[in-house]
Design a protein around this motif. Sequence first.
Motif, PDB file in Angstrom:
ATOM      1  N   PHE A 167      46.534  46.804  38.877  1.00 28.93           N
ATOM      2  CA  PHE A 167      46.748  48.187  38.916  1.00 28.93           C
ATOM      3  C   PHE A 167      46.954  48.918  37.580  1.00 28.93           C
ATOM      4  O   PHE A 167      46.007  50.069  37.049  1.00 28.93           O
ATOM      5  CB  PHE A 167      47.836  48.597  39.913  1.00 28.93           C
ATOM      6  N   LEU A 168      47.950  48.256  36.964  1.00 34.00           N
ATOM      7  CA  LEU A 168      48.079  48.843  35.246  1.00 34.00           C
ATOM      8  C   LEU A 168      46.892  48.814  34.465  1.00 34.00           C
ATOM      9  O   LEU A 168      46.814  49.651  33.781  1.00 34.00           O
ATOM     10  CB  LEU A 168      49.336  48.074  34.963  1.00 34.00           C
ATOM     11  N   THR A 169      46.289  47.697  34.431  1.00 32.27           N
ATOM     12  CA  THR A 169      45.211  47.278  33.631  1.00 32.27           C
ATOM     13  C   THR A 169      44.085  48.101  33.964  1.00 32.27           C
ATOM     14  O   THR A 169      43.227  48.703  33.051  1.00 32.27           O
ATOM     15  CB  THR A 169      44.431  45.925  33.801  1.00 32.27           C
ATOM     16  N   MET A 170      43.877  48.336  35.318  1.00 31.28           N
ATOM     17  CA  MET A 170      42.490  49.238  35.626  1.00 31.28           C
ATOM     18  C   MET A 170      42.897  50.964  35.276  1.00 31.28           C
ATOM     19  O   MET A 170      42.034  51.349  34.672  1.00 31.28           O
ATOM     20  CB  MET A 170      42.653  49.223  37.277  1.00 31.28           C
ATOM     21  N   ASP A 171      44.153  51.185  35.348  1.00 31.75           N
ATOM     22  CA  ASP A 171      44.694  52.505  34.973  1.00 31.75           C
ATOM     23  C   ASP A 171      44.450  52.806  33.374  1.00 31.75           C
ATOM     24  O   ASP A 171      43.988  53.844  32.667  1.00 31.75           O
ATOM     25  CB  ASP A 171      45.819  52.991  35.189  1.00 31.75           C
ATOM     26  N   THR A 172      44.848  51.679  32.596  1.00 28.14           N
ATOM     27  CA  THR A 172      44.694  51.570  31.256  1.00 28.14           C
ATOM     28  C   THR A 172      43.418  51.705  30.622  1.00 28.14           C
ATOM     29  O   THR A 172      42.914  52.520  29.917  1.00 28.14           O
ATOM     30  CB  THR A 172      45.306  50.524  30.614  1.00 28.14           C
ATOM     31  N   PHE A 201      43.244  48.574  24.267  1.00 26.62           N
ATOM     32  CA  PHE A 201      41.479  48.289  24.402  1.00 26.62           C
ATOM     33  C   PHE A 201      40.808  49.162  23.575  1.00 26.62           C
ATOM     34  O   PHE A 201      39.500  49.634  23.627  1.00 26.62           O
ATOM     35  CB  PHE A 201      41.265  48.929  25.956  1.00 26.62           C
ATOM     36  N   SER A 202      41.221  49.825  22.455  1.00 25.23           N
ATOM     37  CA  SER A 202      40.638  50.628  21.473  1.00 25.23           C
ATOM     38  C   SER A 202      39.523  50.107  20.879  1.00 25.23           C
ATOM     39  O   SER A 202      38.466  50.576  20.399  1.00 25.23           O
ATOM     40  CB  SER A 202      41.616  51.092  20.511  1.00 25.23           C
ATOM     41  N   MET A 211      33.096  47.260  32.578  1.00 23.42           N
ATOM     42  CA  MET A 211      33.298  46.295  33.605  1.00 23.42           C
ATOM     43  C   MET A 211      34.703  45.712  33.545  1.00 23.42           C
ATOM     44  O   MET A 211      35.085  45.299  34.786  1.00 23.42           O
ATOM     45  CB  MET A 211      32.705  44.730  32.499  1.00 23.42           C
ATOM     46  N   LEU A 212      35.600  45.786  32.780  1.00 24.75           N
ATOM     47  CA  LEU A 212      37.158  45.699  32.897  1.00 24.75           C
ATOM     48  C   LEU A 212      37.661  46.583  33.993  1.00 24.75           C
ATOM     49  O   LEU A 212      38.309  45.982  34.905  1.00 24.75           O
ATOM     50  CB  LEU A 212      37.956  45.642  31.608  1.00 24.75           C
ATOM     51  N   GLU A 213      37.438  47.823  33.813  1.00 24.92           N
ATOM     52  CA  GLU A 213      37.955  48.744  34.992  1.00 24.92           C
ATOM     53  C   GLU A 213      37.527  48.498  36.264  1.00 24.92           C
ATOM     54  O   GLU A 213      38.146  48.437  37.349  1.00 24.92           O
ATOM     55  CB  GLU A 213      37.682  50.251  34.250  1.00 24.92           C
ATOM     56  N   ARG A 214      36.142  48.406  36.369  1.00 28.23           N
ATOM     57  CA  ARG A 214      35.558  48.040  37.670  1.00 28.23           C
ATOM     58  C   ARG A 214      35.971  46.607  38.204  1.00 28.23           C
ATOM     59  O   ARG A 214      36.271  46.650  39.439  1.00 28.23           O
ATOM     60  CB  ARG A 214      33.912  48.012  37.766  1.00 28.23           C
ATOM     61  N   TRP A 218      37.943  46.333  41.890  1.00 29.13           N
ATOM     62  CA  TRP A 218      37.440  45.362  42.876  1.00 29.13           C
ATOM     63  C   TRP A 218      38.387  44.426  43.438  1.00 29.13           C
ATOM     64  O   TRP A 218      38.807  44.151  44.465  1.00 29.13           O
ATOM     65  CB  TRP A 218      36.158  44.728  42.434  1.00 29.13           C
ATOM     66  N   LEU A 219      39.007  43.770  42.119  1.00 30.89           N
ATOM     67  CA  LEU A 219      40.027  42.594  42.413  1.00 30.89           C
ATOM     68  C   LEU A 219      41.175  43.157  42.905  1.00 30.89           C
ATOM     69  O   LEU A 219      41.926  42.666  43.691  1.00 30.89           O
ATOM     70  CB  LEU A 219      40.278  41.961  41.127  1.00 30.89           C
ATOM     71  N   HIS A 220      41.495  44.290  42.720  1.00 31.15           N
ATOM     72  CA  HIS A 220      42.806  44.892  43.151  1.00 31.15           C
ATOM     73  C   HIS A 220      42.622  45.477  44.692  1.00 31.15           C
ATOM     74  O   HIS A 220      43.387  45.049  45.432  1.00 31.15           O
ATOM     75  CB  HIS A 220      43.145  46.332  42.430  1.00 31.15           C
ATOM     76  N   ILE A 221      41.585  46.139  45.037  1.00 29.01           N
ATOM     77  CA  ILE A 221      41.249  46.390  46.525  1.00 29.01           C
ATOM     78  C   ILE A 221      41.108  45.154  47.112  1.00 29.01           C
ATOM     79  O   ILE A 221      41.717  45.100  48.559  1.00 29.01           O
ATOM     80  CB  ILE A 221      40.377  47.400  46.649  1.00 29.01           C
TER      81      ILE A 221
END
Length: 440
Positions: A167-172, A201-202, A211-214, A218-221
Motif C-alpha cells: 500500500f505504501l509503495t503503491m502510494d509513493t 523513486f526519483s 509498472m511498479l505502481e500497477r 494488483w498485488l495489494h488487492i
Amino acid sequence: MQIVQELLFVILFGLAVYLFTKKARQIRRNILLGQDKDLSDYPDRRWKNVLLLAFGQKKMFRNPLVAILHFFVYAGFLIINLEILEIILDGILGTHRLFVPVLGSLYPILIGLFEVLAVLVTLGCAIFLIRRNILKLKRFISKDLDGWPRSDANYILITEIALMLLFLTMDTADQTMQLRGSPHYITTGNFWISGMLTPIFSGMSDANLLMLERSCWWLHIVGVLSFLNYLPYSKHLHIILAFPNAYYATLEPVGEMENMPAVQHEVQLMLQPDLAANAPVSDVVPKFGAKDVMDLTWKNLLDAYSCTECGRCSAACPANITGKVLSPRKIMMDTRDRLEEVGRNIQANGTFTDDNKTLLRNYITEEELRACTTCNACVQECPVSISPLDIIVQLRRHLVMEESSAPTEWTGMFSNIENNMAPWKFSMDDRDKWAAEMNG
C-alpha cells in the motif's frame, strides 16, 4: 487493454466473494447445528458489550502496551477498508482515485491517516512476530499451538506487513507520477508518509514507475481478496465474529450456572414425592449434558469459531498453571476442529453420518474435564467473551448423569445428596444432634 484489466478484475473479485460467501454459509450452518438458546434479551446491554468489548477492546487494556499495539492493527484493518472500497470500485469501473473529485481537499488527509495507520500496523505486527518467535512468551509456545495454529498466526502477521508495505509503495509511486504530471495520475495533494518517500523513486523511468505502481496495486488487492478467503480457515475469523459474539455474550453474573429444567424437575419430585403421581409423562427421554458438538448450544459453537487462540484463558487457568492437562484454549480449538469435521461429514453425505467419533474422548478427555475448578478465570480473561467453562460443564454433566462416570470422591457426595439431601453422610434426623450435645 483497459477493458481486459477490468474484466479480469471483475472475474477475480466475483470469484473471491463467491468463495468467501460459500465458506461463510458453511460456518453458519455448522454453528446452527447447536441446540437453541434464546439470547435476545436486554438489547441495550448487548449493544453496550459490542461497543466496549468488540470495538473498544476493553479487556485488552489490562495490558496497556499490548492493547495499544493490537488497537493499531485492529483500527488499521477496519479503517483501511475504506481505501479498499476505492480500489475495488476503480478496478470495476476502470478509474483511478475515484473518490478524489468527491472528497476534494479531504482526500489527501484521509489517505495520510491511512498511511500513518499502515505504518502503525506494520510496527505492531513486527512486534507481535518478535513476541511469538524471538521472545517466545509462554502462552505462544504451548503445545496447544504445535503445527498449523502456530504457523497460522505467523502467516497472518507477515501477510499484514506485506499488504501495508505494498500500500505504501503503491502510494509513493503514485505520488511520484503525480509530480511528473503523468496524465493518468490526477493531482490529489501530498500524502503524509508516501509524500516524504518520493525521492526514493526519483531515478526511475516513467515506464518502470508505472509498472511498479500497477504491480503493487494488483498485488495489494489480490492479497486482500486472498486474505478474505483465508480468514474462514484461520483463527483470525475472530476479526469478524468478535462483534456478534460480544452481542450474544451471557449477561448472567459470572459463576452462575444454568440449571437444566429436566434436572430441576427431577429434584423437585425427589423433594416432594407426592407430586410424582400427577407429573406429566413425556415420551421424550431427556439428554443430560453434551457428548458431541450437536449437543452444545449454538452460542458454544459460535464461541469456538470466535476463539483468537491468544492463550490468555490458559495462562490464567489455575489447573493449567499447576501442570494439569486442562487448557481452556485447547477446549475451544478442539470444539472447532470437531465441528469442522462434522461439517465436512454433512457436506459429503448430505446429512450427518455416524463416524464413531465424538467431541468427548476423541477430542477432549475426561482428565481434562475433571481438572477444571470452575473458577471462571478463563471466562474473565477472554477478550472476546468466550466461555470454555460452559462447554466443560456440559461435557462433565454428560459424564456424570448419562454415563455415571465420576471420581470416587464425587460419587460419595452424590450419594449423600440423593439419600440425605446434603453432601455429608448424616441423615436429616441426625443433623441437629451436635446442638443437643452442646446443650447437654
